[in-house]
Scaffold this motif. Structure first.
Motif, PDB file in Angstrom:
ATOM      1  N   ARG A  36       0.831  -1.209   0.000  1.00 18.17           N
ATOM      2  CA  ARG A  36       0.000   0.000   0.000  1.00 18.17           C
ATOM      3  C   ARG A  36       0.860   1.251   0.000  1.00 18.17           C
ATOM      4  N   ARG A  61      -8.966  10.047  -1.982  1.00 14.81           N
ATOM      5  CA  ARG A  61      -9.890   9.122  -1.326  1.00 14.81           C
ATOM      6  C   ARG A  61     -10.254   9.718   0.035  1.00 14.81           C
ATOM      7  N   GLY A  63     -12.617   9.865   3.501  1.00 14.96           N
ATOM      8  CA  GLY A  63     -13.477   9.165   4.450  1.00 14.96           C
ATOM      9  C   GLY A  63     -14.415  10.140   5.137  1.00 14.96           C
ATOM     10  N   PHE A  92     -15.528   7.209   0.972  1.00 16.23           N
ATOM     11  CA  PHE A  92     -15.625   6.020   1.813  1.00 16.23           C
ATOM     12  C   PHE A  92     -16.366   6.436   3.085  1.00 16.23           C
ATOM     13  N   THR A  98     -13.425   3.163  12.329  1.00 17.06           N
ATOM     14  CA  THR A  98     -13.086   2.619  11.006  1.00 17.06           C
ATOM     15  C   THR A  98     -12.354   3.669  10.169  1.00 17.06           C
ATOM     16  N   LEU A  99     -12.853   4.907  10.187  1.00 13.40           N
ATOM     17  CA  LEU A  99     -12.209   5.975   9.422  1.00 13.40           C
ATOM     18  C   LEU A  99     -10.765   6.191   9.896  1.00 13.40           C
ATOM     19  N   GLN A 101      -8.775   3.984  11.309  1.00 16.87           N
ATOM     20  CA  GLN A 101      -7.957   2.866  10.846  1.00 16.87           C
ATOM     21  C   GLN A 101      -7.641   2.981   9.358  1.00 16.87           C
ATOM     22  N   TRP A 102      -8.606   3.442   8.571  1.00 16.45           N
ATOM     23  CA  TRP A 102      -8.379   3.613   7.133  1.00 16.45           C
ATOM     24  C   TRP A 102      -7.309   4.662   6.864  1.00 16.45           C
ATOM     25  N   SER A 105      -3.858   3.110   7.851  1.00 14.98           N
ATOM     26  CA  SER A 105      -3.409   2.035   6.958  1.00 14.98           C
ATOM     27  C   SER A 105      -3.253   2.490   5.511  1.00 14.98           C
ATOM     28  N   VAL A 107      -5.708   3.375   3.420  1.00 13.55           N
ATOM     29  CA  VAL A 107      -6.862   3.084   2.561  1.00 13.55           C
ATOM     30  C   VAL A 107      -7.452   4.383   2.016  1.00 13.55           C
ATOM     31  N   ILE A 108      -7.470   5.442   2.846  1.00 13.00           N
ATOM     32  CA  ILE A 108      -7.955   6.752   2.412  1.00 13.00           C
ATOM     33  C   ILE A 108      -6.849   7.791   2.620  1.00 13.00           C
TER      34      ILE A 108
END
Length: 260
Positions: A36, A61, A63, A92, A98-99, A101-102, A105, A107-108
């Motif tokens: 990633r 991206r 969130g 997202f 959750t946001l 963690q994203w 990591s 993800v966003i």
């Protein structure tokens, strides 16, 4: 082909492939964070090169949680796309944990969050959102202007589910309230419908109450309380993400919604 080539280079499998689908192996899970990071850096490098060449391109991206998605984002994204047609926006939606963690990591690229957040995250505060009590117009307390914490403790409470309840639980902790939780639901409309039918009271941020039904009353809390909304990121933003955050700040400022 790219995955097969990477597996040959690394000397172990990243994916398990069978009839039920494709899954990460244990080694794949361990490598995922690095993969990633490589993809994120590659995207940032391309955006930086485009910026050097005078082009605004890229992907952001974002969130978000529901009240920001409803009250702010349609207008912010419209302005952003008018200004930067070459930058793609992806949304997202999730709860606070959750946001976070994203973001951590990768993800966003950025996400709307409320305080407190992890120390690993950079947080730009935007707005303090008043927390209020809602109850049915059939409730015995509906004619009051304020509700005391003792009264809250005595009432059936309709709570948002874990992940959405940070600021409400903080009120309970700070004021030694032991709520009588009757229902836990994640959807704001479901909470409102339960309150309408006098199944209990709830505490909600003011931004979620823009289209409140006529038979629901809003009471101030005994002591003013807020959730602090901001936009959170990891360090080293991409050019496209920086432009989006600038657009958020500008739009909120233009509409007198910026508190910080």
């Amino acid at each position: 082909h790219a995955i097969n080539s990477l597996e040959n280079e690394l000397g172990f499998s990243l994916l398990t492939r069978n009839r039920s689908g494709i899954y990460l192996t244990n080694n794949g899970e361990r490598m995922l964070e690095y993969i990633r990071d490589i993809l994120i850096l590659n995207d940032r490098m391309k955006q930086e090169a485009a910026a050097i060449n005078g082009l605004d391109v890229g992907l952001v991206r974002i969130g978000t949680f529901s009240s920001v998605a409803i009250q702010w984002l349609p207008y912010i994204i419209k302005q952003f796309q008018d200004d930067y047609a070459g930058i793609v926006v992806k949304l997202f939606e999730g709860d606070y944990s959750t946001l976070e963690q994203w973001i951590l990591s990768g993800v966003i690229d950025c996400g709307f969050l409320t305080l407190p957040t992890s120390k690993s995250i950079e947080f730009l505060p935007l707005k303090q959102d008043n927390l209020l009590c809602i109850l049915s117009d059939q409730h015995p307390l509906h004619n009051q202007d304020k509700i005391s914490f003792k009264q809250i403790e005595a009432e059936a409470m309709i709570m948002p589910k874990v992940g959405w309840d940070n600021e409400i639980n903080q009120i309970f902790r700070e004021n030694n309230i032991k709520p009588n939780v009757k229902f836990e639901v994640s959807d704001d409309q479901a909470i409102m419908a339960m309150v309408q039918n006098n199944l209990g009271i709830s505490i909600r941020p003011e931004m979620t109450l823009s289209q409140i039904p006529k038979n629901v009353r809003i009471l101030n809390l005994e002591k003013e309380s807020f959730r602090f909304i901001g936009i959170a990121t990891r360090p080293n933003l991409s050019p496209a993400t920086k432009k989006f955050i600038d657009c958020v700040h500008s739009w909120l400022s233009d509409h007198n919604l910026l508190d910080f």
